[in-house]
Scaffold this motif. Structure first.
Motif, PDB file in Angstrom:
ATOM      1  N   ASP A  17      30.060  45.996 -47.782  1.00  8.63           N
ATOM      2  CA  ASP A  17      29.877  46.763 -46.216  1.00  8.63           C
ATOM      3  C   ASP A  17      28.507  46.359 -45.648  1.00  8.63           C
ATOM      4  O   ASP A  17      28.174  45.863 -44.490  1.00  8.63           O
ATOM      5  CB  ASP A  17      29.960  47.929 -46.244  1.00  8.63           C
ATOM      6  CG  ASP A  17      29.948  48.720 -45.097  1.00  8.63           C
ATOM      7  OD1 ASP A  17      30.592  48.390 -44.113  1.00  8.63           O
ATOM      8  OD2 ASP A  17      29.128  49.674 -44.676  1.00  8.63           O
ATOM      9  N   GLU A  20      28.305  42.697 -44.652  1.00 10.10           N
ATOM     10  CA  GLU A  20      28.910  42.484 -43.406  1.00 10.10           C
ATOM     11  C   GLU A  20      27.863  42.929 -42.153  1.00 10.10           C
ATOM     12  O   GLU A  20      27.730  42.143 -41.423  1.00 10.10           O
ATOM     13  CB  GLU A  20      30.183  43.248 -43.391  1.00 10.10           C
ATOM     14  CG  GLU A  20      31.459  42.827 -44.587  1.00 10.10           C
ATOM     15  CD  GLU A  20      32.068  41.527 -43.596  1.00 10.10           C
ATOM     16  OE1 GLU A  20      32.024  41.258 -42.607  1.00 10.10           O
ATOM     17  OE2 GLU A  20      32.682  40.853 -44.652  1.00 10.10           O
ATOM     18  N   ARG A  21      27.409  44.130 -42.513  1.00 16.04           N
ATOM     19  CA  ARG A  21      26.630  44.663 -41.294  1.00 16.04           C
ATOM     20  C   ARG A  21      25.320  43.715 -41.310  1.00 16.04           C
ATOM     21  O   ARG A  21      24.860  43.755 -40.074  1.00 16.04           O
ATOM     22  CB  ARG A  21      26.174  46.026 -41.740  1.00 16.04           C
ATOM     23  CG  ARG A  21      27.424  47.023 -41.557  1.00 16.04           C
ATOM     24  CD  ARG A  21      27.384  48.337 -41.919  1.00 16.04           C
ATOM     25  NE  ARG A  21      26.050  48.840 -41.146  1.00 16.04           N
ATOM     26  CZ  ARG A  21      25.247  49.903 -41.841  1.00 16.04           C
ATOM     27  NH1 ARG A  21      25.496  50.097 -43.121  1.00 16.04           N
ATOM     28  NH2 ARG A  21      24.331  50.513 -41.097  1.00 16.04           N
ATOM     29  N   GLY A  23      25.575  40.571 -41.168  1.00 19.07           N
ATOM     30  CA  GLY A  23      25.972  39.524 -40.436  1.00 19.07           C
ATOM     31  C   GLY A  23      26.320  38.379 -41.373  1.00 19.07           C
ATOM     32  O   GLY A  23      26.719  37.333 -41.060  1.00 19.07           O
ATOM     33  N   HIS A  25      28.922  37.719 -43.118  1.00 21.08           N
ATOM     34  CA  HIS A  25      30.370  38.152 -43.455  1.00 21.08           C
ATOM     35  C   HIS A  25      31.181  37.298 -44.480  1.00 21.08           C
ATOM     36  O   HIS A  25      31.147  36.110 -44.793  1.00 21.08           O
ATOM     37  CB  HIS A  25      31.300  37.624 -42.014  1.00 21.08           C
ATOM     38  CG  HIS A  25      32.723  37.560 -42.155  1.00 21.08           C
ATOM     39  ND1 HIS A  25      33.509  38.948 -42.368  1.00 21.08           N
ATOM     40  CD2 HIS A  25      33.811  36.581 -42.216  1.00 21.08           C
ATOM     41  CE1 HIS A  25      34.845  38.541 -42.584  1.00 21.08           C
ATOM     42  NE2 HIS A  25      35.001  37.209 -42.509  1.00 21.08           N
ATOM     43  N   VAL A  26      31.746  38.131 -45.334  1.00 19.78           N
ATOM     44  CA  VAL A  26      32.430  37.458 -46.637  1.00 19.78           C
ATOM     45  C   VAL A  26      33.859  36.842 -46.337  1.00 19.78           C
ATOM     46  O   VAL A  26      34.434  38.076 -46.045  1.00 19.78           O
ATOM     47  CB  VAL A  26      32.268  38.517 -47.766  1.00 19.78           C
ATOM     48  CG1 VAL A  26      32.848  37.846 -49.002  1.00 19.78           C
ATOM     49  CG2 VAL A  26      30.756  38.841 -48.119  1.00 19.78           C
ATOM     50  N   ALA A  27      34.005  35.706 -46.809  1.00 15.77           N
ATOM     51  CA  ALA A  27      35.407  35.043 -46.142  1.00 15.77           C
ATOM     52  C   ALA A  27      36.522  35.791 -47.249  1.00 15.77           C
ATOM     53  O   ALA A  27      35.923  35.344 -48.661  1.00 15.77           O
ATOM     54  CB  ALA A  27      35.241  33.832 -46.181  1.00 15.77           C
ATOM     55  N   THR A  38      30.590  32.584 -47.308  1.00 16.95           N
ATOM     56  CA  THR A  38      30.200  33.522 -46.481  1.00 16.95           C
ATOM     57  C   THR A  38      29.781  32.650 -45.078  1.00 16.95           C
ATOM     58  O   THR A  38      30.213  31.548 -45.371  1.00 16.95           O
ATOM     59  CB  THR A  38      28.670  34.201 -46.839  1.00 16.95           C
ATOM     60  OG1 THR A  38      27.816  33.090 -46.404  1.00 16.95           O
ATOM     61  CG2 THR A  38      28.625  34.660 -47.952  1.00 16.95           C
ATOM     62  N   VAL A  39      29.821  33.604 -43.986  1.00 19.36           N
ATOM     63  CA  VAL A  39      29.764  32.940 -42.747  1.00 19.36           C
ATOM     64  C   VAL A  39      28.676  31.726 -42.825  1.00 19.36           C
ATOM     65  O   VAL A  39      28.552  30.710 -42.032  1.00 19.36           O
ATOM     66  CB  VAL A  39      29.669  33.752 -41.585  1.00 19.36           C
ATOM     67  CG1 VAL A  39      28.163  34.515 -41.741  1.00 19.36           C
ATOM     68  CG2 VAL A  39      29.864  33.255 -40.348  1.00 19.36           C
ATOM     69  N   GLU A 277      22.863  48.674 -34.808  1.00 16.99           N
ATOM     70  CA  GLU A 277      23.333  47.842 -35.955  1.00 16.99           C
ATOM     71  C   GLU A 277      22.377  47.342 -37.038  1.00 16.99           C
ATOM     72  O   GLU A 277      22.426  47.395 -38.065  1.00 16.99           O
ATOM     73  CB  GLU A 277      24.520  46.749 -35.355  1.00 16.99           C
ATOM     74  CG  GLU A 277      25.187  46.485 -36.415  1.00 16.99           C
ATOM     75  CD  GLU A 277      26.446  45.514 -35.590  1.00 16.99           C
ATOM     76  OE1 GLU A 277      27.024  44.632 -36.349  1.00 16.99           O
ATOM     77  OE2 GLU A 277      26.652  45.615 -34.553  1.00 16.99           O
TER      78      GLU A 277
END
Ligand SMILES: Nc1ncnc2c1ncn2[C@@H]1O[C@H](COP(=O)(O)OP(=O)(O)OP(=O)(O)O)[C@@H](O)[C@H]1O
Ligand SMILES: O=P(O)(O)OC[C@H]1O[C@H](OP(=O)(O)OP(=O)(O)O)[C@H](O)[C@@H]1O
Ligand SMILES: [Mg+2]
Length: 281
Positions: A17, A20-21, A23, A25-27, A38-39, A277
């Motif tokens: 979490d 993700e927050r 930035g 993002h875990v694929a 990740t992104v 955020e």
């Protein structure tokens, strides 16, 4: 760059979490996967047991890790503590049965202590100049004093419920822990590591802050400024053709209630409060 994160247990979900927050993002972090992209093409996530993360980082299998400070102490490796992520807070305590002769650390000289944290335990007792037997267990530590395996335990407590239901009393605190971002000393100045640390810090900073927006009569602006310190002061925008200004500010969550009452008393209207955020300070 590789980040080692807990693969399961209570630290897994909050860690995904926070990434993700931030930035990152875990694929497809699906169950049982050992790693994920990740992104950011330069950042890979490794899923490892919370207890193994310090070793993975120290050995170079990962560059940074996210795990409990208790695990870092137990591993006895030299890592930099870059950031306190706030969750997973608990204490490692020395505890003994409520009705036992063990009332202080010294009472354990010549005794036996069961724990999942043998290294932390040995260091703790060495500092106190006593050398009890340490029995390493891998769970249900709270049972051991009741079945004559140990005189006392060193274990995790947070709410205190588990100790209480097992009739155990805290003798002394050994360590306060929470989840940390840790790095090997040789990578702390790496720009990518700094980027990840900054992104995670921005999530933590935003957690206890709120963004306030309101309209204020222009002639009360000075009063409103007094009660809104904000981050370097509020942002003030003219509202075309009106005797009002729009005021935006970042306010501590704990101050929101009082601040709204104050500005309402100064004639503010249309007050909006939103979550933030991320906050890069
Ligand atoms: N009751 C608790 N409250 C808060 N934090 C805790 C608590 N228990 C453990 N932790 C923290 O979480 C870390 C990992 O504990 P957790 O129980 O999730 O993992 P685990 O016991 O290795 O997993 P599992 O038991 O599912 O295999 C601990 O090292 C500690 O930092
Ligand atoms: O003070 P409390 O809120 O009661 O929490 C403390 C308990 O939490 C942890 O166990 P966990 O739930 O992780 O179970 P485990 O022994 O299977 O890891 C820890 O080992 C304690 O037993
Ligand atoms: Mg556990």
């Amino acid at each position: 760059m590789r980040i080692a994160v807990p693969n399961k247990g209570r630290l897994h979900d909050p860690t995904i979490d926070v990434l993700e927050r931030a930035g990152l993002h875990v694929a497809d972090g699906a169950d049982r996967k050992l790693y994920a992209e990740t992104v950011d093409p330069e950042v890979t996530v490794l899923f490892v047991r919370a207890a193994d993360i310090p070793e993975y980082v120290a050995d170079g299998a990962a560059d940074v890790g996210i795990t409990g400070l208790d695990q870092v102490h137990e591993a006895g490796v030299d890592l930099h503590d870059l950031l306190d992520l706030g969750y997973g807070s608990c204490r490692l305590v020395l505890a003994a049965p409520e009705k036992s002769a063990v009332e202080s650390v010294d009472d354990l000289a010549g005794g036996t202590v069961a724990t999942e944290f043998p290294n932390v335990a040995r260091n703790f007792f060495a500092e106190r100049g006593i050398d009890p037997d340490i029995v390493e267990v891998s769970g249900a530590t709270e049972l051991t004093p009741h079945v004559d395996v140990a005189d006392a335990i060193i274990d995790i407590t947070s709410t205190g419920t588990t100790l209480a239901v097992n009739n155990l009393a805290i003798v002394e605190e050994v360590l306060q822990s929470s989840v940390r971002l840790v790095a090997r000393p040789d990578v702390v100045d790496d720009p990518k590591v700094e980027e990840v640390a900054t992104a995670l810090a921005s999530v933590i900073s935003a957690d206890d802050k709120r963004y306030l927006m309101m309209n204020v009569p222009t002639d009360r602006l000075d009063d409103v400024r007094e009660v809104i310190p904000g981050l370097g002061g509020p942002t003030v925008m003219d509202i075309a053709g009106e005797d009002w200004v729009a005021v935006h500010a970042v306010v501590d969550e704990d101050d929101v209630f009082a601040t709204i009452n104050d500005v309402k008393g100064m004639g503010a209207s249309d007050v909006l409060v939103t979550e933030i955020e991320r906050l890069v300070e």
